[in-house]
Enzyme design. Sequence first.
Site, PDB file in Angstrom:
ATOM      1  NE  ARG A   1      28.421  22.931 -13.640  1.00 54.10           N
ATOM      2  CZ  ARG A   1      29.441  22.451 -12.880  1.00 54.10           C
ATOM      3  NH1 ARG A   1      30.595  23.562 -12.390  1.00 54.10           N
ATOM      4  NH2 ARG A   1      29.284  21.293 -12.636  1.00 54.10           N
TER       5      ARG A   1
ATOM      6  CG  HIS B   1      33.675  24.037 -15.206  1.00 52.25           C
ATOM      7  ND1 HIS B   1      33.462  25.126 -14.217  1.00 52.25           N
ATOM      8  CD2 HIS B   1      35.036  24.072 -15.559  1.00 52.25           C
ATOM      9  CE1 HIS B   1      34.414  25.971 -14.694  1.00 52.25           C
ATOM     10  NE2 HIS B   1      35.212  25.418 -15.220  1.00 52.25           N
TER      11      HIS B   1
ATOM     12  CE1 TYR C   1      30.125  18.578 -10.082  1.00 45.50           C
ATOM     13  CE2 TYR C   1      31.824  17.278 -11.328  1.00 45.50           C
ATOM     14  CZ  TYR C   1      30.906  18.282 -11.499  1.00 45.50           C
ATOM     15  OH  TYR C   1      31.070  19.390 -12.407  1.00 45.50           O
TER      16      TYR C   1
END
Length: 372
Positions: A269, A273, A282
Amino acid sequence: MSTTVPVKAQKSEAKKQNPEFVQLLDPDGIRLSDDLYDPWVSDVTGDQLASLYEDLIIVRRIDTEATALQRQGELGLWPPLFGQEAAQVGSARTLRPDDFVFSSYRENAVAYCRGVKLPDLVRVWRGTAASGWDPFSVGMATPAVIIGAQTLHATGYAVGCKKDGVDSVAVAYFGDGATSEGDVSEAMVFAASFKAPVIFFCQNNQWAISEPVGLQAQRPIADRAPGFGIPSIRVDGNDVLAVMAATRSALDRARNGGGPTFIEAVTYRRGPHTTSDDPSRYVDPVVATEWEARDPIARVEAFLRSEGVLTDELAASIQSRADQVAAEFRAGCLGLENPEPLSVFDNVYATEHSGLARQKSQYKAYLEGFEK
């Protein structure tokens, strides 16, 4: 597309199969040979692969436009699929119209391939509808936001197909994070027990929101399914050709009474999100750069150019088509009208009952109170 060029292994440069997963096109666009999976795509011509390339370009363009619409305040939220185009297009383009898809909220490329109208992709995210489209008109249920729930729906549908004596197949799409949910395990138990014609298609995009896949899976996710009695395939999810081969294999098994198959499409990805997420908090930029080099579109483009299928003229035509689709998508989004407030009670039940009528009447009176 007018040129027909069989997709063949480049014998002078062919490499052995990647032991980590099924791979037919490597990141450099070199066609790899695989005795087990080559037959499943032996009929794919250069023109057909170019058509898949066009799909990849278009769905990425739609995704980019949707993200821009959210940033401009036209959508409340958007779940990007950037980087996962091959996993979705390669699998969706193998399905028949009578197959049925049960997805999560990120499978917008699957929805595009199933024929969902462009404005319907964003009705929910714009807040103008509780559901985006008529599932039965496109053979795809509206997205499930409850993580993993769609695997149970797909299994139930597949059992129904078996009882009806048809060879239609149900496909459940979900992410790596969903495999930690009980629903997925329960669905696999039922699917294995009843040999349901269902494909569990896991897009392992390496992140369950902000948690890395290694936190919940100490081994490849595909290793879990055999414990339920379900054969699994681990495939390069950024290789549209390999994904097509793996899905065709699973479909054939399901249609011929072999029961369920679990596919783990290893992808990444490359965006957040959802548009409310900040992946820079992160994601290791070094790892992100490594995955950028494995881009699903770049490898197909490299292969098609090496085969003489993708010319500058054709590439420009495809990009122009993608821009046109994006413009139609934007116009359709902005043209969506707010629903009549009382329509929230429509389609709650097949037949309206007194309790629902009472609630509707009370809500109507409440709304009228603002007019005084």
